[in-house]
Design an enzyme around this catalytic site. Structure first.
Site, PDB file in Angstrom:
ATOM      1  N   GLY A  45       0.832  -1.190   0.000  1.00  0.00           N
ATOM      2  CA  GLY A  45       0.000   0.000   0.000  1.00  0.00           C
ATOM      3  C   GLY A  45       0.872   1.247   0.000  1.00  0.00           C
ATOM      4  O   GLY A  45       2.021   1.211   0.446  1.00  0.00           O
ATOM      5  N   GLN A  50       2.842  10.122   1.106  1.00  0.00           N
ATOM      6  CA  GLN A  50       4.142   9.468   1.205  1.00  0.00           C
ATOM      7  C   GLN A  50       5.052   9.792   0.021  1.00  0.00           C
ATOM      8  O   GLN A  50       6.257   9.551   0.088  1.00  0.00           O
ATOM      9  CB  GLN A  50       3.984   7.951   1.312  1.00  0.00           C
ATOM     10  CG  GLN A  50       3.345   7.505   2.608  1.00  0.00           C
ATOM     11  CD  GLN A  50       3.185   6.006   2.632  1.00  0.00           C
ATOM     12  OE1 GLN A  50       2.197   5.475   2.167  1.00  0.00           O
ATOM     13  NE2 GLN A  50       4.194   5.329   3.164  1.00  0.00           N
ATOM     14  N   CYS A  94       5.786   0.145   7.253  1.00  0.00           N
ATOM     15  CA  CYS A  94       5.419   1.292   6.430  1.00  0.00           C
ATOM     16  C   CYS A  94       6.602   1.665   5.542  1.00  0.00           C
ATOM     17  O   CYS A  94       7.736   1.682   6.006  1.00  0.00           O
ATOM     18  CB  CYS A  94       5.047   2.465   7.344  1.00  0.00           C
ATOM     19  SG  CYS A  94       4.558   3.961   6.478  1.00  0.00           S
ATOM     20  N   LEU A  95       6.315   1.972   4.289  1.00  0.00           N
ATOM     21  CA  LEU A  95       7.393   2.346   3.365  1.00  0.00           C
ATOM     22  C   LEU A  95       8.068   3.651   3.788  1.00  0.00           C
ATOM     23  O   LEU A  95       9.214   3.903   3.424  1.00  0.00           O
ATOM     24  CB  LEU A  95       6.856   2.450   1.938  1.00  0.00           C
ATOM     25  CG  LEU A  95       6.350   1.126   1.344  1.00  0.00           C
ATOM     26  CD1 LEU A  95       5.770   1.358  -0.050  1.00  0.00           C
ATOM     27  CD2 LEU A  95       7.448   0.076   1.309  1.00  0.00           C
ATOM     28  N   HIS A 136      -4.714   1.439   7.264  1.00  0.00           N
ATOM     29  CA  HIS A 136      -3.372   2.014   7.417  1.00  0.00           C
ATOM     30  C   HIS A 136      -3.171   3.155   6.417  1.00  0.00           C
ATOM     31  O   HIS A 136      -2.690   4.231   6.772  1.00  0.00           O
ATOM     32  CB  HIS A 136      -2.341   0.887   7.209  1.00  0.00           C
ATOM     33  CG  HIS A 136      -0.915   1.334   7.202  1.00  0.00           C
ATOM     34  ND1 HIS A 136      -0.020   0.969   8.182  1.00  0.00           N
ATOM     35  CD2 HIS A 136      -0.203   2.087   6.318  1.00  0.00           C
ATOM     36  CE1 HIS A 136       1.174   1.484   7.899  1.00  0.00           C
ATOM     37  NE2 HIS A 136       1.091   2.164   6.769  1.00  0.00           N
ATOM     38  N   GLU A 137      -3.563   2.910   5.152  1.00  0.00           N
ATOM     39  CA  GLU A 137      -3.359   3.929   4.113  1.00  0.00           C
ATOM     40  C   GLU A 137      -4.281   5.134   4.306  1.00  0.00           C
ATOM     41  O   GLU A 137      -3.873   6.273   4.095  1.00  0.00           O
ATOM     42  CB  GLU A 137      -3.533   3.324   2.717  1.00  0.00           C
ATOM     43  CG  GLU A 137      -2.527   2.222   2.380  1.00  0.00           C
ATOM     44  CD  GLU A 137      -1.075   2.583   2.630  1.00  0.00           C
ATOM     45  OE1 GLU A 137      -0.697   3.764   2.505  1.00  0.00           O
ATOM     46  OE2 GLU A 137      -0.292   1.669   2.962  1.00  0.00           O
ATOM     47  N   HIS A 140      -2.882   7.503   6.712  1.00  0.00           N
ATOM     48  CA  HIS A 140      -1.890   8.421   6.117  1.00  0.00           C
ATOM     49  C   HIS A 140      -2.565   9.689   5.605  1.00  0.00           C
ATOM     50  O   HIS A 140      -2.003  10.778   5.699  1.00  0.00           O
ATOM     51  CB  HIS A 140      -1.157   7.757   4.940  1.00  0.00           C
ATOM     52  CG  HIS A 140       0.034   6.955   5.335  1.00  0.00           C
ATOM     53  ND1 HIS A 140       1.153   7.504   5.926  1.00  0.00           N
ATOM     54  CD2 HIS A 140       0.297   5.635   5.207  1.00  0.00           C
ATOM     55  CE1 HIS A 140       2.049   6.564   6.146  1.00  0.00           C
ATOM     56  NE2 HIS A 140       1.547   5.408   5.721  1.00  0.00           N
TER      57      HIS A 140
END
Length: 172
Positions: A45, A50, A94-95, A136-137, A140
């Site tokens: 994701g 991000q 997380c990226l 989660h996304e 963000h």
């Protein structure tokens, strides 16, 4: 085109993203770039903040089985309409916070509404990893990171590790 992923701590990751009012070719290109960036990372994701864009756009693909066809989803203005009382705990990463993981508890099932790449309104019930990932996304988009669910000491430890990583990458 792959885009650079912003690393925590960065003030852009704590801002609330703006709703998408008009699906332009530029936003569709951004969505395609985000999918390419996510797959390359590799991740399941990615949210527009991000990659430094404060729009309500996320991409995800939670298919992980070998040989199973990918299922990329592009979601403009995603929102959770309903969530189950039953909870699931997953080890999240997380990226924007590479190599850091922690257990986070979230609703096990969610009903989500979004606008797809063609401007159509879509609804889907999600469970398991898909439910965790979409929540989660969407977090963000509201300036919330998975580490915000952790106790302060653990969160500070991860933040210090990320500051060190950013310093090391800046020197390289």
């Amino acid at each position: 085109m792959k885009r650079p992923i912003i690393l925590h701590p960065d003030p852009r990751l704590k801002k609330t993203a703006d709703a998408v009012s008009d699906l332009s070719d530029e936003l569709r290109r951004l969505a395609d770039d985000m999918l390419e960036t996510m797959y390359d990372a590799p991740g399941i994701g990615l949210a527009a903040p991000q990659v430094g864009v404060l729009n309500r756009l996320i991409v995800l693909d939670c298919v992980k089985e070998e040989g199973e066809a990918p299922r990329p989803l592009i979601m403009f203005n995603p929102e959770v309409l309903a969530s189950s009382d039953e909870l699931n705990t997953y080890e999240e990463g997380c990226l924007s916070i590479p190599e850091q993981f922690a257990d986070v508890t979230r609703p096990a099932e969610v009903e989500v509404r979004w606008i797809d790449r063609d401007g159509k309104e879509r609804f889907e019930g999600m469970d398991g990893l898909w439910a965790t990932c979409v929540q989660h996304e969407i977090d963000h988009l509201d300036g919330k990171l998975f580490i915000d669910y952790l106790k302060p000491l653990k969160r500070q430890l991860i933040t210090r590790k990320m500051q060190k990583l950013k310093r090391e990458r800046a020197r390289a």
